[in-house]
Design a protein around this motif. Structure first.
Motif, short mmCIF file in Angstrom:
data_model
loop_
_atom_site.label_atom_id
_atom_site.label_comp_id
_atom_site.label_asym_id
_atom_site.label_seq_id
_atom_site.Cartn_x
_atom_site.Cartn_y
_atom_site.Cartn_z
N GLU A 5 0.83 -1.21 0.00
CA GLU A 5 0.00 0.00 0.00
C GLU A 5 0.86 1.26 0.00
N SER A 6 1.90 1.29 0.81
CA SER A 6 2.75 2.48 0.87
C SER A 6 3.55 2.65 -0.42
N VAL A 7 3.91 1.55 -1.06
CA VAL A 7 4.63 1.63 -2.34
C VAL A 7 3.70 2.21 -3.41
N LYS A 8 2.46 1.74 -3.43
CA LYS A 8 1.49 2.25 -4.40
C LYS A 8 1.21 3.74 -4.15
N GLU A 9 1.09 4.12 -2.88
CA GLU A 9 0.84 5.53 -2.56
C GLU A 9 2.02 6.39 -2.99
N VAL A 49 -4.52 2.11 -4.64
CA VAL A 49 -3.64 2.05 -3.47
C VAL A 49 -4.22 1.15 -2.39
N LYS A 50 -5.51 1.30 -2.12
CA LYS A 50 -6.16 0.52 -1.06
C LYS A 50 -6.65 -0.85 -1.55
N VAL A 60 -15.13 5.48 -1.90
CA VAL A 60 -13.94 6.20 -2.32
C VAL A 60 -13.68 7.39 -1.40
N THR A 61 -14.73 8.06 -0.96
CA THR A 61 -14.57 9.18 -0.03
C THR A 61 -13.91 8.70 1.25
N ASN A 62 -14.33 7.55 1.75
CA ASN A 62 -13.71 6.99 2.95
C ASN A 62 -12.25 6.60 2.69
N LEU A 63 -11.97 6.08 1.50
CA LEU A 63 -10.59 5.73 1.16
C LEU A 63 -9.71 6.99 1.13
N LEU A 64 -10.22 8.06 0.53
CA LEU A 64 -9.47 9.32 0.48
C LEU A 64 -9.22 9.87 1.88
N ASN A 65 -10.22 9.74 2.75
CA ASN A 65 -10.05 10.19 4.13
C ASN A 65 -9.02 9.33 4.86
N ASP A 66 -9.05 8.01 4.64
CA ASP A 66 -8.06 7.11 5.27
C ASP A 66 -6.65 7.45 4.80
#
Length: 163
Positions: A5-9, A49-50, A60-66
């Motif tokens: 996840e951190s690599v994708k971000e 990423v997630k 998606v809104t929750n993913l962006l907030n996370d």
């Protein structure tokens, strides 16, 4: 060791987002359909990423907030305001054009700050949403405690907190 996840971000932030934000201070779209098209890229990146491909509302809104990713539109607004902040506080060689005039009003109203500009009077929708017309409206709406911040980094941080 980095997790996937951190690599994708990191990949999105270093390879994808710079393409979306290149010179965005001046080309910033104002029509909803164009804003949504650009935001859709970030929304797809958040899903990537997630690794979450569900199609339920607010996913998606929750993913962006996370991920703690602000919208690209708010990032462009911070970039625009920072671009105007630099010449005002002599942190850039850029010059403010002569057709943008500052208020010389001596009254101290609540909405007054010393660096307020007179708004331009556009005749068309395209000109109304051009860089200087837009940035002057946004700049004048900022509180004076943010305007008075001289250092660019602190100014950007205050804007991010205020948005």
């Amino acid at each position: 060791m980095l997790n996937p996840e951190s690599v994708k971000e990191l990949a999105y932030k270093s390879l994808g987002r710079p393409h979306l934000e290149y010179a965005s201070q001046v080309w910033d779209p104002w029509m909803d359909k164009h804003v949504k098209q650009i935001e859709a890229v970030q929304r797809r990146s958040a899903r990537f990423v997630k690794n979450c491909w569900q199609r339920t509302p607010e996913t998606v809104t929750n993913l962006l907030n996370d991920l703690d990713w602000p919208s690209l539109q708010s990032r462009r607004k911070v970039a625009r305001l920072t671009l105007l902040h630099k010449p005002i506080h002599a942190e850039s060689a850029l010059e403010i054009p002569s057709y943008t005039k500052r208020h010389r009003n001596l009254c101290q109203l609540r909405s007054y700050h010393k660096d307020k500009f007179i708004e331009l009077k556009p005749n068309t929708e395209a000109y109304r949403n051009s860089f200087y017309c837009r940035i002057i409206r946004e700049w004048n709406s900022l509180p004076s405690d943010i305007i008075d911040i001289v250092k660019t980094l602190l100014f950007k941080q205050a804007l991010r907190v205020n948005m």
